[in-house]
Design a protein around this motif. Sequence first.
Motif, short mmCIF file in Angstrom:
data_model
loop_
_atom_site.label_atom_id
_atom_site.label_comp_id
_atom_site.label_asym_id
_atom_site.label_seq_id
_atom_site.Cartn_x
_atom_site.Cartn_y
_atom_site.Cartn_z
N GLY A 112 14.58 7.79 1.56
CA GLY A 112 13.59 7.59 0.55
C GLY A 112 12.19 6.42 0.18
N PRO A 113 13.28 5.33 -0.44
CA PRO A 113 12.53 4.63 -1.03
C PRO A 113 12.35 3.83 0.13
CG PRO A 113 14.75 5.01 -1.65
CD PRO A 113 14.43 5.91 -0.84
N GLU A 114 13.24 3.26 1.66
CA GLU A 114 12.33 2.27 2.74
C GLU A 114 11.61 2.97 2.69
OE1 GLU A 114 16.22 0.89 4.96
OE2 GLU A 114 16.85 3.14 3.91
N ALA A 115 11.61 4.02 3.80
CA ALA A 115 10.10 5.05 3.79
C ALA A 115 8.83 4.67 3.47
CB ALA A 115 10.03 6.71 4.41
N ILE A 116 9.30 4.37 1.86
CA ILE A 116 8.43 4.61 1.32
C ILE A 116 7.53 2.74 0.82
CG2 ILE A 116 7.74 3.97 -1.36
CD1 ILE A 116 9.16 6.80 -2.65
N LYS A 117 8.64 2.29 1.15
CA LYS A 117 8.28 1.41 1.24
C LYS A 117 7.47 0.37 2.52
CE LYS A 117 9.99 -4.09 1.71
NZ LYS A 117 8.69 -4.29 2.27
N MET A 118 8.07 1.09 3.31
CA MET A 118 6.70 1.20 4.66
C MET A 118 5.69 1.57 4.68
SD MET A 118 7.13 0.54 7.88
CE MET A 118 8.96 -0.40 8.38
N PHE A 119 5.57 2.70 4.29
CA PHE A 119 4.10 3.42 4.16
C PHE A 119 3.22 2.94 3.24
CE2 PHE A 119 6.32 7.01 5.75
CZ PHE A 119 5.21 6.71 7.08
N ALA A 120 4.23 1.93 2.21
CA ALA A 120 3.00 1.26 1.20
C ALA A 120 2.24 0.30 1.75
CB ALA A 120 4.56 1.05 -0.14
N ASP A 121 3.20 -0.55 2.31
CA ASP A 121 3.15 -1.60 2.99
C ASP A 121 1.95 -1.39 4.18
OD1 ASP A 121 4.88 -3.61 1.84
OD2 ASP A 121 5.92 -3.41 4.08
N LEU A 122 1.89 -0.27 5.14
CA LEU A 122 0.61 -0.28 5.81
C LEU A 122 -0.89 0.64 4.73
CD1 LEU A 122 2.63 2.51 8.20
CD2 LEU A 122 1.47 0.33 9.09
N THR A 123 -0.92 0.68 3.73
CA THR A 123 -2.09 1.16 3.23
C THR A 123 -2.22 0.31 2.53
OG1 THR A 123 -0.42 1.30 0.71
CG2 THR A 123 -0.75 3.14 1.89
N ARG A 124 -1.69 -1.05 2.83
CA ARG A 124 -2.28 -2.55 1.70
C ARG A 124 -2.58 -3.16 3.38
NH1 ARG A 124 1.69 -1.95 -2.13
NH2 ARG A 124 3.50 -3.06 -0.29
N ASP A 125 -1.97 -3.36 4.40
CA ASP A 125 -2.39 -3.72 5.14
C ASP A 125 -3.37 -2.95 6.26
OD1 ASP A 125 -0.78 -5.75 5.07
OD2 ASP A 125 0.40 -4.87 6.66
N TYR A 126 -3.90 -2.03 6.26
CA TYR A 126 -4.26 -1.23 6.56
C TYR A 126 -5.60 -0.39 5.82
CZ TYR A 126 -2.40 -3.08 10.93
OH TYR A 126 -2.59 -3.04 12.01
N PRO A 127 -5.45 -0.46 4.60
CA PRO A 127 -6.62 -0.15 3.80
C PRO A 127 -7.50 1.44 3.69
CG PRO A 127 -7.53 -1.57 3.48
CD PRO A 127 -6.28 -1.67 4.37
N GLN A 128 -8.02 1.53 5.32
CA GLN A 128 -8.99 2.24 5.81
C GLN A 128 -8.33 3.46 5.95
OE1 GLN A 128 -8.47 -0.13 6.62
NE2 GLN A 128 -8.27 -0.43 8.98
N LEU A 129 -7.02 4.01 6.71
CA LEU A 129 -6.85 5.22 6.82
C LEU A 129 -6.19 5.42 5.96
CD1 LEU A 129 -4.34 3.16 10.14
CD2 LEU A 129 -6.39 4.27 10.47
N PRO A 130 -6.27 7.43 6.35
CA PRO A 130 -5.70 8.21 5.80
C PRO A 130 -4.79 8.52 5.62
CG PRO A 130 -7.05 8.82 6.80
CD PRO A 130 -7.09 7.28 6.81
N GLU A 131 -3.39 8.52 6.61
CA GLU A 131 -2.30 8.42 6.56
C GLU A 131 -1.00 8.45 6.78
OE1 GLU A 131 -4.81 9.82 9.71
OE2 GLU A 131 -4.97 8.28 9.60
#
Length: 328
Positions: free
Chosen positions: A77-96
């Motif tokens: 879980g913690p690694e998955a959270i980091k991965m998706f959090a990084d994606l929200t910063r790089d692609y803030p326009q995507l909701p997934e």
Amino acid sequence: MDKRFYQRIVRAAAASLLLAGATAAVAAGAVEEAQTLMAQGQYDQALKKVEGQLKSSPQDAEARFMRGLILVKLNRGPEAIKMFADLTRDYPQLPEPYNNLAVLYAQQGDYEKARDALEAALATHPSYATAHENLGDIYAALAGAAYNRALTLDQSNQTVRSKLSLIGQLDHPGSGSSSAVASTSTVTGAPAALPPPASVPPASTVPTPAASLDGGTVQNVTSVVNAWAAAWSAKDVSAYFATYSPTFIPEGSVTRGTWEAQRRERISRATRISVKALSPQVERVAGDRVAVTFTQDYESDSFSDKVSKTLELQQAGASWLIVREYTR
């Protein structure tokens, strides 16, 4: 709640957008192979496949997204959270990625963070049905927690017991509707479920209302936010980082050092940046802490958007410094 967060992985409508800036032709083969391995339950092999792709293309968005899904399956879980959090910063326009973060935060019982992530998803895509459904489940969980606390303080309150019972009835096997981690694949399954509201521990104390703000404090705090925006616009990373407190911890379990490196790279990469903090609203959230919510108007040579941003600042001597930052 937990049933509704358990069964379905949704095919992401924005899968093609996840490839923006990535090498789609190279990535497709590795990601498709990882999807096949995932479907066969070979999660370790799927992870090796996608991590091999990321070694050669570390910014491959679709491969990063797939890696997050595999980490969920592996209960990392913690690694998955980091991965998706990084994606929200790089692609803030995507909701997934926001939606997936919310499910993982909820899995940990952190419903406030889950709510914030889902509201960020809906700020980018108001018609994203999965996020709406998950947000309803989060609100139900928060309501259940509040009712539990009320019942702890007054065991004889039958009205609260009835309301808690109604919340519990939302979690039944025949609901026929469920929402979970969004996926760019057709893989079925989902991460661990939301715990039902009754499992939320009661609060030990009831918070007291925060004191009101005086005009001088509002002016001082607003000037820090304006300085933050001006430093970002000027690409002055030293001045930009100077507005953050040494105790600032980035959202999404990323380390401070990693966050600074990412911010430095993204700010320097843009040829032109303009950031405006529009219509700031200041409220006190603790004795020495305030929250400033505003519309962040961002524009660069390659991207522009407007989002609702909140900066929480803590008093540091005669000044104020940012201790938390999140987007809705």
